[in-house]
Design a protein around this motif. Structure first.
Motif, PDB file in Angstrom:
ATOM      1  N   THR A 177      -8.637   6.456   1.758  1.00 26.75           N
ATOM      2  CA  THR A 177      -8.979   7.585   0.876  1.00 26.75           C
ATOM      3  C   THR A 177      -9.456   7.087  -0.486  1.00 26.75           C
ATOM      4  OG1 THR A 177      -7.391   9.032   1.971  1.00 26.75           O
ATOM      5  CG2 THR A 177      -8.056   9.653  -0.251  1.00 26.75           C
ATOM      6  N   ASP A 178      -8.727   6.121  -1.054  1.00 24.19           N
ATOM      7  CA  ASP A 178      -9.142   5.557  -2.346  1.00 24.19           C
ATOM      8  C   ASP A 178     -10.548   4.975  -2.251  1.00 24.19           C
ATOM      9  OD1 ASP A 178      -6.558   6.161  -3.090  1.00 24.19           O
ATOM     10  OD2 ASP A 178      -6.223   4.263  -4.138  1.00 24.19           O
ATOM     11  N   PHE A 179     -10.809   4.230  -1.183  1.00 22.94           N
ATOM     12  CA  PHE A 179     -12.116   3.573  -1.047  1.00 22.94           C
ATOM     13  C   PHE A 179     -13.230   4.620  -0.958  1.00 22.94           C
ATOM     14  CE2 PHE A 179     -15.642   1.484   1.007  1.00 22.94           C
ATOM     15  CZ  PHE A 179     -15.664   0.237   0.386  1.00 22.94           C
ATOM     16  N   LEU A 180     -12.993   5.677  -0.184  1.00 21.06           N
ATOM     17  CA  LEU A 180     -14.020   6.716  -0.038  1.00 21.06           C
ATOM     18  C   LEU A 180     -14.303   7.381  -1.386  1.00 21.06           C
ATOM     19  CD1 LEU A 180     -12.789   8.284   3.329  1.00 21.06           C
ATOM     20  CD2 LEU A 180     -14.887   6.962   2.996  1.00 21.06           C
ATOM     21  N   TYR A 205      -8.892   5.832  -8.749  1.00 20.68           N
ATOM     22  CA  TYR A 205      -8.953   5.187  -7.430  1.00 20.68           C
ATOM     23  C   TYR A 205      -9.466   3.743  -7.488  1.00 20.68           C
ATOM     24  CZ  TYR A 205      -7.926   9.865  -5.861  1.00 20.68           C
ATOM     25  OH  TYR A 205      -7.313  11.076  -5.667  1.00 20.68           O
ATOM     26  N   GLU A 206      -9.691   3.233  -8.689  1.00 16.98           N
ATOM     27  CA  GLU A 206     -10.068   1.819  -8.845  1.00 16.98           C
ATOM     28  C   GLU A 206      -8.830   0.913  -8.796  1.00 16.98           C
ATOM     29  OE1 GLU A 206     -13.042   0.650  -8.854  1.00 16.98           O
ATOM     30  OE2 GLU A 206     -14.117   2.570  -8.980  1.00 16.98           O
ATOM     31  N   ARG A 207      -7.679   1.477  -8.570  1.00 18.75           N
ATOM     32  CA  ARG A 207      -6.434   0.702  -8.555  1.00 18.75           C
ATOM     33  C   ARG A 207      -6.470  -0.334  -7.422  1.00 18.75           C
ATOM     34  NH1 ARG A 207      -2.470   5.576  -6.260  1.00 18.75           N
ATOM     35  NH2 ARG A 207      -3.820   6.164  -4.533  1.00 18.75           N
ATOM     36  N   ILE A 208      -5.881  -1.479  -7.712  1.00 20.97           N
ATOM     37  CA  ILE A 208      -5.831  -2.580  -6.727  1.00 20.97           C
ATOM     38  C   ILE A 208      -4.373  -2.869  -6.402  1.00 20.97           C
ATOM     39  CG2 ILE A 208      -6.342  -5.020  -6.334  1.00 20.97           C
ATOM     40  CD1 ILE A 208      -8.737  -4.722  -8.198  1.00 20.97           C
ATOM     41  N   GLU A 246     -21.280  -0.390   5.695  1.00 19.26           N
ATOM     42  CA  GLU A 246     -20.293  -0.401   6.781  1.00 19.26           C
ATOM     43  C   GLU A 246     -19.100  -1.278   6.375  1.00 19.26           C
ATOM     44  OE1 GLU A 246     -22.042  -0.554  10.941  1.00 19.26           O
ATOM     45  OE2 GLU A 246     -23.709  -1.336   9.750  1.00 19.26           O
ATOM     46  N   ILE A 247     -17.915  -0.709   6.483  1.00 19.58           N
ATOM     47  CA  ILE A 247     -16.701  -1.421   6.086  1.00 19.58           C
ATOM     48  C   ILE A 247     -15.672  -1.351   7.216  1.00 19.58           C
ATOM     49  CG2 ILE A 247     -14.719  -1.456   4.514  1.00 19.58           C
ATOM     50  CD1 ILE A 247     -17.181  -2.382   3.116  1.00 19.58           C
ATOM     51  N   SER A 255      -8.445  -1.775  -1.132  1.00 18.91           N
ATOM     52  CA  SER A 255      -8.494  -1.722  -2.593  1.00 18.91           C
ATOM     53  C   SER A 255      -9.036  -3.026  -3.172  1.00 18.91           C
ATOM     54  CB  SER A 255      -7.097  -1.439  -3.161  1.00 18.91           C
ATOM     55  OG  SER A 255      -6.247  -2.577  -3.047  1.00 18.91           O
ATOM     56  N   GLN A 256      -9.021  -4.075  -2.364  1.00 17.68           N
ATOM     57  CA  GLN A 256      -9.488  -5.384  -2.836  1.00 17.68           C
ATOM     58  C   GLN A 256     -10.940  -5.652  -2.436  1.00 17.68           C
ATOM     59  OE1 GLN A 256      -6.315  -8.355  -1.890  1.00 17.68           O
ATOM     60  NE2 GLN A 256      -5.126  -6.534  -1.384  1.00 17.68           N
TER      61      GLN A 256
END
Length: 717
Positions: free
Chosen positions: A245-248, A213-216, A400-401, A223-224
């Protein structure tokens, strides 16, 4: 030596094998949890030794209904004096409550030791032919390395008296026993896996490798954004397709519990994560848990089905209601606490919860924080009032994002149009078919979806079409979901529905609006609350590429009814406010969504479930030790009157099938629809409905559940 049994058929597990399997499980779990492995081993060996009793062995092989209560855990504790006094209290907690509360006051079959202590001759009955069966038990204890000696009847009765005295003291204390939770979790694990226990333990409690999930990617703005932070918890608000989902997952550092609201979205996420992580985690222990999770398999593994509800998975995907046993102190809650402690918990799509469910989720945030979990909340939308409520519970330790407005403009994908009734959509549907578009129609109630689907079948007989809602046999629904997604087990297109190149029509209820990865061309939908409606829109024009950014597709929203009953399951005023804030013929702007959400939800009635929760806001625990509560509390709070039914033609197969196949045959239904019907005596005791009330195409037709619709030939049988 006589072969003593621990379990009935079909496995007929021997007592020796069962004690061994529970022992290695308990020791493994104790090791991970930092508890005494020696004590864990002794408790595991002691917990079922009472099954050596001749009465238990007789009952195991008989179908006769017993006329007296026999509790094997009471018989086990006749041997407690074989262990050092310093260990006895923890051993009692492991053994005496591993099936029942020590005091219930419920029906005869549920009586705990303190209930039985008020009955006549229960001591003599449990001693039985003591000299005979205790010798067999002691011989077995020796085999497991327990230092033994002969115990007289009087000593055994003294041991039981000491156990009762300890339980009388404990039942007046508030709190929970980790030792009870440890044994319950290990016993459940070993009983489900039997001879596979040792192999499956090797994969338990492993931390997943989440590097995938570290993919950019330029299309996914989250992802960035760096997920690294000293903050423990996360609160992420981002629209569908932003890489939430990737970020979480990037925020997680340990074992993960991932919650989603609906079965369909859980199944889809289970398959997605399994595929994402397969390369870096060849033996990843990933599980799914919801009401019918036993019918969901990945790679067709039988072992995975048995593992679904058990201790120690690397990643588990489930509904928050599966966590509710902690809040309400339901059976097994101590084991779930041990399994959860210190883990990462992702609460995704949190905006979809309302009423009691929302109150439960908020309470869970409070409880998960208290047991040192790292809580990561993801949502596409959320009323500011709810956001601030959660923030106040988590305190200052929150990352917070959210996305800036300029970035949100790139996610404008829909143009909304208001129509007065479904009849206004026929021309729209015809034009879309001519243009070979995929059409998604979403209705708020099953009966409306069935009615509209019937009309669509008559108007467009040559177009591929599907009806999807929650009232199908579970097997049929899983098949429909797979067909809707349009991919085979290898992820290759089957050119159906979502992957079709020609026109198709899917009529559905709101079960499609969360996490099902489908991308249709045009939507006709009844009005739903704005947050849910935004999620529905996300199934249209979902696939983003750098070339399609800025492309918008049309969604047509049908005006809400004027009648409160017709608005169900939603609040009519919320529906009216939602319809009012939509602009007719204009772009649905993501940057304005939060402002509109706050207009639709100017206030929230946070239902107070403090009275029912055993974990109080002041940090105190209200439940008596070594007890748990009835499940009925959760059912009453959630207004769950859902039961299962089966078609009359399926009855014979149901009665003669295993647990998994039975689940596949069951259809969820409201109790009042089947209250007067007969029931099967097997499995979940589903109600039996006429075959005429069900079809694989339309699903369950509740109005057809009538005595006169039963097939006469089944009545004769």
């Amino acid at each position: 030596m006589e072969k003593l049994l621990a379990k009935s058929g079909p496995e007929w597990t021997s007592l020796e094998d069962h004690l061994h399997q529970v022992a290695i499980s308990t020791v493994a779990f104790a090791s991970f949890l930092g508890m005494s492995q020696e004590l864990a081993y002794k408790g595991a060996i002691l917990h079922d030794i009472g099954k050596a009793h001749h009465e238990f062995q007789k009952r195991l092989k008989s179908n006769a209904k017993p006329d007296k209560v026999f509790r094997h855990e009471i018989a086990s504790l006749f041997f407690i004096s074989l262990f050092p006094e310093s260990e006895q209290n923890h051993l009692i907690e492991m053994v005496i409550g591993h099936h029942k509360s020590i005091k219930t006051g419920d029906g005869v079959g549920e009586q705990g030791i303190l209930d039985l202590d008020n009955t006549e001759d229960y001591e003599d009955y449990h001693l039985g032919k003591w000299e005979d069966w205790s010798a067999k038990a002691i011989e077995l204890l020796k085999q497991f390395g327990i230092k033994t000696r002969e115990i007289s009847r009087d000593q055994a009765l003294d041991n039981l008296k000491n156990v009762v005295d300890y339980c009388r003291y404990q039942v007046k204390q508030k709190g929970y026993s980790e030792w009870r939770g440890l044994l319950m979790g290990a016993d459940h694990f070993a009983s489900a896996l039997i001879s596979l226990t040792e192999d499956e333990l090797k994969n338990c409690f492993k931390q997943p490798n989440l590097n995938f999930y570290e993919r950019i990617h330029p299309l996914y703005p989250l992802s960035q954004i760096s997920a690294k932070s000293s903050k423990k918890h996360s609160l992420v608000v981002a629209c569908t397709g932003a890489g939430k989902t990737d970020f979480l997952f990037r925020r997680c550092t340990g074992r993960v519990f991932y919650t989603l609201p609906f079965q369909a979205s859980i199944n889809a996420m289970f398959n997605r994560i399994g595929k994402d992580l397969a390369a870096d985690n060849p033996n990843l222990d990933i599980r799914v848990l919801h009401a019918s999770s036993s019918v969901i398999k990945r790679k067709g593994s039988v072992e995975e089905v048995a593992l679904q509800s058990l201790f120690g998975s690397s990643i588990k995907i489930l509904t928050p209601h599966q966590f509710a046993s902690i809040a309400f102190g339901l059976k097994g809650y101590e084991a779930l606490i041990l399994d959860l402690k210190g883990c990462d918990v992702i609460l995704d799509e949190i905006h979809t919860y309302t009423g009691v469910s929302q109150a439960i989720v908020i309470k869970l945030v409070e409880i998960l924080k208290s047991i040192n979990c790292k809580i990561h909340i993801g949502t596409a939308t959320m009323p500011s009032i709810l956001y601030n409520k959660i923030l106040s519970l988590l305190g200052d330790d929150v990352l917070e994002i959210s996305l800036p407005k300029k970035e949100l403009e790139k996610f404008n994908r829909h143009k909304t149009f208001k129509i007065s009734s479904f009849t206004d959509s026929y021309l729209i549907i015809s034009q879309a078919i001519t243009q070979k578009q995929k059409i998604l129609i979403v209705l708020n109630r099953v009966s409306n979806a069935q009615k509209v689907y019937d009309e669509i079948c008559q108007l467009y007989p040559s177009v591929d079409k599907m009806l999807l809602h929650s009232r199908y046999r579970r097997y049929d629904r899983n098949q429909k979901e797979k067909e809707l997604i349009g991919l085979d087990v290898n992820g290759e297109t089957i050119s159906k529905f979502n992957t079709a190149s020609d026109a198709c029509i899917v009529v559905s209820t709101q079960i499609v609006e969360v996490s099902l990865d489908i991308s249709f061309d045009v939507m006709i939908t009844e009005t739903a609350p704005l947050d849910a409606l935004a999620q529905r829109f996300g199934r249209i024009n979902r696939k983003r590429t750098l070339d399609t950014i800025g492309q918008v597709n049309n969604v047509f929203v049908i005006a809400p009814p004027d009648d409160i009953k017709l608005a169900l399951p939603y609040n009519l005023e919320v529906l009216k406010r939602t319809f009012d804030v939509l602009n007719d013929g204009e772009i649905f702007e993501e940057k304005l969504l939060q402002e509109k959400i706050d207009q639709v939800f100017p206030s929230i009635d946070f239902m107070d479930i403090e009275e029912h929760s055993i974990f109080k806001s002041d940090g105190k625990i209200s439940i008596n030790k070594l007890t748990h509560r009835s499940k009925s509390i959760l059912f009453e709070l959630l207004n769950i009157d859902s039961v299962s039914c089966i078609c009359e033609a399926d009855l014979e197969e149901y009665d003669n099938s295993d647990f998994e196949r039975r689940m596949e045959l069951e259809i969820p239904i409201r109790y009042y629809n089947v209250a007067k019907m007969n029931q099967s005596l097997k499995g979940n005791k589903p109600y039996i409905i006429p075959d005429k009330a069900y079809s694989t195409e339309l699903g369950l037709m509740a109005s057809m559940i009538k005595e006169e619709n039963f097939d006469f030939k089944y009545q004769l049988l």
